[in-house]
Design a protein around this motif. Structure first.
Motif, PDB file in Angstrom:
ATOM      1  N   VAL A 183       0.957  -1.273  -0.023  1.00  9.42           N
ATOM      2  CA  VAL A 183       0.138   0.066  -0.064  1.00  9.42           C
ATOM      3  C   VAL A 183       1.004   1.198   0.142  1.00  9.42           C
ATOM      4  N   GLU A 184       0.660   2.206  -0.837  1.00  9.89           N
ATOM      5  CA  GLU A 184       1.416   3.328  -0.930  1.00  9.89           C
ATOM      6  C   GLU A 184       0.329   4.701  -0.725  1.00  9.89           C
ATOM      7  N   SER A 185       0.874   5.586   0.379  1.00  9.68           N
ATOM      8  CA  SER A 185       0.110   6.551   0.654  1.00  9.68           C
ATOM      9  C   SER A 185       1.107   7.608   1.169  1.00  9.68           C
ATOM     10  N   ALA A 186       0.462   8.958   1.011  1.00  8.89           N
ATOM     11  CA  ALA A 186       1.363  10.070   1.697  1.00  8.89           C
ATOM     12  C   ALA A 186       1.856   9.922   3.116  1.00  8.89           C
ATOM     13  N   SER A 187       0.776   9.527   3.906  1.00  8.13           N
ATOM     14  CA  SER A 187       0.894   9.185   5.410  1.00  8.13           C
ATOM     15  C   SER A 187       0.588   7.794   5.367  1.00  8.13           C
ATOM     16  N   SER A 188       1.442   6.777   6.097  1.00  6.01           N
ATOM     17  CA  SER A 188       1.217   5.537   6.071  1.00  6.01           C
ATOM     18  C   SER A 188      -0.162   5.018   6.555  1.00  6.01           C
ATOM     19  N   VAL A 189      -0.664   4.129   5.547  1.00  5.92           N
ATOM     20  CA  VAL A 189      -2.138   3.692   5.995  1.00  5.92           C
ATOM     21  C   VAL A 189      -2.133   3.108   7.336  1.00  5.92           C
ATOM     22  N   THR A 190      -1.408   2.487   8.015  1.00  8.25           N
ATOM     23  CA  THR A 190      -1.198   1.902   9.351  1.00  8.25           C
ATOM     24  C   THR A 190      -1.404   3.280  10.480  1.00  8.25           C
ATOM     25  N   SER A 191      -0.703   4.352  10.011  1.00  9.62           N
ATOM     26  CA  SER A 191      -0.729   5.592  10.695  1.00  9.62           C
ATOM     27  C   SER A 191      -2.212   6.007  10.796  1.00  9.62           C
ATOM     28  N   GLN A 192      -2.871   5.981   9.550  1.00  8.50           N
ATOM     29  CA  GLN A 192      -4.139   6.491   9.441  1.00  8.50           C
ATOM     30  C   GLN A 192      -5.074   5.741  10.329  1.00  8.50           C
ATOM     31  N   LEU A 193      -4.918   4.227  10.390  1.00  8.03           N
ATOM     32  CA  LEU A 193      -5.768   3.385  10.919  1.00  8.03           C
ATOM     33  C   LEU A 193      -5.471   3.638  12.560  1.00  8.03           C
ATOM     34  N   ILE A 194      -4.258   4.187  13.043  1.00  8.82           N
ATOM     35  CA  ILE A 194      -3.994   4.317  14.428  1.00  8.82           C
ATOM     36  C   ILE A 194      -4.820   5.493  14.915  1.00  8.82           C
ATOM     37  N   ASP A 195      -4.802   6.465  13.976  1.00  9.38           N
ATOM     38  CA  ASP A 195      -5.466   7.626  14.489  1.00  9.38           C
ATOM     39  C   ASP A 195      -6.911   7.336  14.576  1.00  9.38           C
ATOM     40  N   VAL A 196      -7.685   6.628  13.875  1.00 10.96           N
ATOM     41  CA  VAL A 196      -8.913   6.054  14.025  1.00 10.96           C
ATOM     42  C   VAL A 196      -8.896   5.435  15.501  1.00 10.96           C
ATOM     43  N   PHE A 197      -8.026   4.477  15.643  1.00 17.38           N
ATOM     44  CA  PHE A 197      -8.109   3.657  16.758  1.00 17.38           C
ATOM     45  C   PHE A 197      -8.077   4.550  18.037  1.00 17.38           C
ATOM     46  N   GLU A 198      -7.041   5.639  18.098  1.00 17.62           N
ATOM     47  CA  GLU A 198      -7.018   6.409  19.204  1.00 17.62           C
ATOM     48  C   GLU A 198      -8.107   7.325  19.534  1.00 17.62           C
ATOM     49  N   ARG A 199      -8.998   7.497  18.463  1.00 16.13           N
ATOM     50  CA  ARG A 199     -10.094   8.176  18.611  1.00 16.13           C
ATOM     51  C   ARG A 199     -11.279   7.491  19.546  1.00 16.13           C
ATOM     52  N   TYR A 200     -11.226   6.364  18.993  1.00 16.85           N
ATOM     53  CA  TYR A 200     -12.606   5.237  19.249  1.00 16.85           C
ATOM     54  C   TYR A 200     -12.131   4.433  20.156  1.00 16.85           C
ATOM     55  N   GLN A 201     -10.980   3.852  20.237  1.00 22.03           N
ATOM     56  CA  GLN A 201     -10.204   2.773  21.133  1.00 22.03           C
ATOM     57  C   GLN A 201     -11.225   1.260  20.716  1.00 22.03           C
ATOM     58  N   GLU A 202     -11.315   1.238  19.331  1.00 20.55           N
ATOM     59  CA  GLU A 202     -12.017  -0.069  19.006  1.00 20.55           C
ATOM     60  C   GLU A 202     -11.341  -0.480  17.728  1.00 20.55           C
ATOM     61  N   SER A 203     -11.252  -1.688  17.309  1.00 23.09           N
ATOM     62  CA  SER A 203     -10.764  -2.113  16.289  1.00 23.09           C
ATOM     63  C   SER A 203     -11.301  -1.402  14.789  1.00 23.09           C
ATOM     64  N   VAL A 204     -10.095  -1.234  13.780  1.00 27.73           N
ATOM     65  CA  VAL A 204     -10.263  -0.519  12.748  1.00 27.73           C
ATOM     66  C   VAL A 204      -9.771  -1.458  11.408  1.00 27.73           C
ATOM     67  N   VAL A 205     -10.350  -1.511  10.454  1.00 30.00           N
ATOM     68  CA  VAL A 205      -9.649  -2.115   9.225  1.00 30.00           C
ATOM     69  C   VAL A 205      -9.733  -1.131   8.032  1.00 30.00           C
ATOM     70  N   ALA A 206      -8.719  -1.121   7.308  1.00 32.19           N
ATOM     71  CA  ALA A 206      -8.383  -0.621   5.940  1.00 32.19           C
ATOM     72  C   ALA A 206      -9.446  -0.941   4.951  1.00 32.19           C
ATOM     73  N   LEU A 207     -10.338  -0.208   4.215  1.00 31.19           N
ATOM     74  CA  LEU A 207     -11.147  -0.567   3.188  1.00 31.19           C
ATOM     75  C   LEU A 207     -10.689   0.123   2.038  1.00 31.19           C
ATOM     76  N   GLU A 208     -11.044  -0.670   0.916  1.00 33.04           N
ATOM     77  CA  GLU A 208     -10.855  -0.026  -0.489  1.00 33.04           C
ATOM     78  C   GLU A 208     -12.255  -0.290  -1.337  1.00 33.04           C
ATOM     79  N   GLU A 209     -12.491   0.634  -2.061  1.00 30.15           N
ATOM     80  CA  GLU A 209     -13.489   0.448  -3.061  1.00 30.15           C
ATOM     81  C   GLU A 209     -13.006  -0.303  -4.253  1.00 30.15           C
ATOM     82  N   VAL A 210     -13.745  -1.450  -4.574  1.00 28.80           N
ATOM     83  CA  VAL A 210     -13.285  -2.439  -5.516  1.00 28.80           C
ATOM     84  C   VAL A 210     -14.452  -2.437  -6.544  1.00 28.80           C
ATOM     85  N   ALA A 211     -14.243  -2.662  -7.942  1.00 29.41           N
ATOM     86  CA  ALA A 211     -15.224  -2.995  -8.815  1.00 29.41           C
ATOM     87  C   ALA A 211     -15.974  -4.193  -8.274  1.00 29.41           C
TER      88      ALA A 211
END
Length: 285
Positions: free
Chosen positions: A133-161
């Protein structure tokens, strides 16, 4: 705070035979860097330096890649190849990498269960070892930000055909803000007609430790394996699980054609080869 990451890398890689017969598919290079090194670098970019890899038979090359090679280092130093020396030392210095064996290949859920003793009672990041996965900000960092807000599990999602939903774990849920979903269910590799959405799990997770109890309650599911998606289905029945449509690009390297495409894309990003590679592509096109 997320301190630990788990990277499953035990599969046979049958879609890459004969190359994967004696070489882990995770060690196949994108240009000149093994796929799994990109995955480790993503975790490190998110501030994680304690990493457990789940490996299996014929995966020793992964252990060797992240260990010191004193003979090679001495050779590079003697020849004055400072840049190359720094490059190989960086591989073993960027994180504390540990290994545990998945004794039988019983699915992703079973592989994750092998991390229980290492993770303990902490939330942890899970990064699939064959997904880039390539991103300006580490995708794992993006998930950690959500976790720190809610303190619950988070999964990365991608819209696919929609025509491709049968390749992935697909979520059902409702949007609660831009790109963020509260998940109500997951379905592993559904038929197109049965898919609750076209939002697919993209190989990155932040999981709370009760995922291990959910895995322990499972019997073999799709493909007669212990599926992590089935454990997540149990989890959403008792606590919140969030999904983040991440900002970035996932490169599908699970098949030969997309692996070659990814190499071309990354080659074109390299200043030392872009012009020559582009000229070659134009020539053969």
């Amino acid at each position: 705070m997320i301190r630990k990451a788990v990277i499953p890398a035990a599969g046979f890689g049958t879609r890459f035979l004969p190359a994967a017969k004696s070489q882990p598919k995770e060690m196949l290079p994108i240009v000149d860097t093994p796929v799994i090194q990109y995955v480790v670098e993503e975790a490190v970019a998110a501030g994680i330096t304690d990493i457990l890899m789940i490996i299996g038979k014929s995966k020793r090359a992964i252990e060797e890649h992240f260990d010191r090679n004193f003979e090679l280092e001495s050779e590079l130093e003697a020849k004055g190849k400072a840049a190359e020396l720094e490059l190989v030392r960086h591989i073993s210095d960027m994180a504390n990498v540990h290994f545990v064996w998945q004794k039988q290949l019983n699915g992703l859920g079973d592989a994750v269960a092998c991390a229980r003793c290492h993770v303990g009672d902490e939330p942890f990041a899970l990064l699939l070892g064959d997904t880039l996965v390539e991103s300006a900000s580490s995708v794992t960092s993006q998930l950690i930000d959500v976790f720190e807000r809610y303190q619950e599990s988070v999964v990365a999602l991608e819209e696919v055909a929609r025509a491709k939903v049968s390749r992935y774990g697909i979520m059902a849920g409702s949007a609660i803000s831009k790109d963020l979903y509260l998940i109500s269910d997951f379905v592993e590799k559904p038929e197109v007609s049965a898919a609750p959405s076209n939002m697919a799990i993209a190989g990155r997770y932040i999981l709370t430790p009760d995922i291990f109890d959910c895995i322990g309650r499972l019997t073999p599911g799709k493909d007669n394996e212990i599926q992590l998606t089935d454990a997540l289905r149990l989890m959403v029945k008792t606590r919140a699980v969030y999904g983040l449509r991440f900002d970035g690009i996932r490169y599908d390297i699970g098949n030969k054609l997309d692996f070659i495409k990814t190499n071309i894309i990354f080659g074109l990003k390299r200043a030392d080869m872009r012009a020559d590679l582009l000229a070659f592509l134009r020539e053969i096109a």
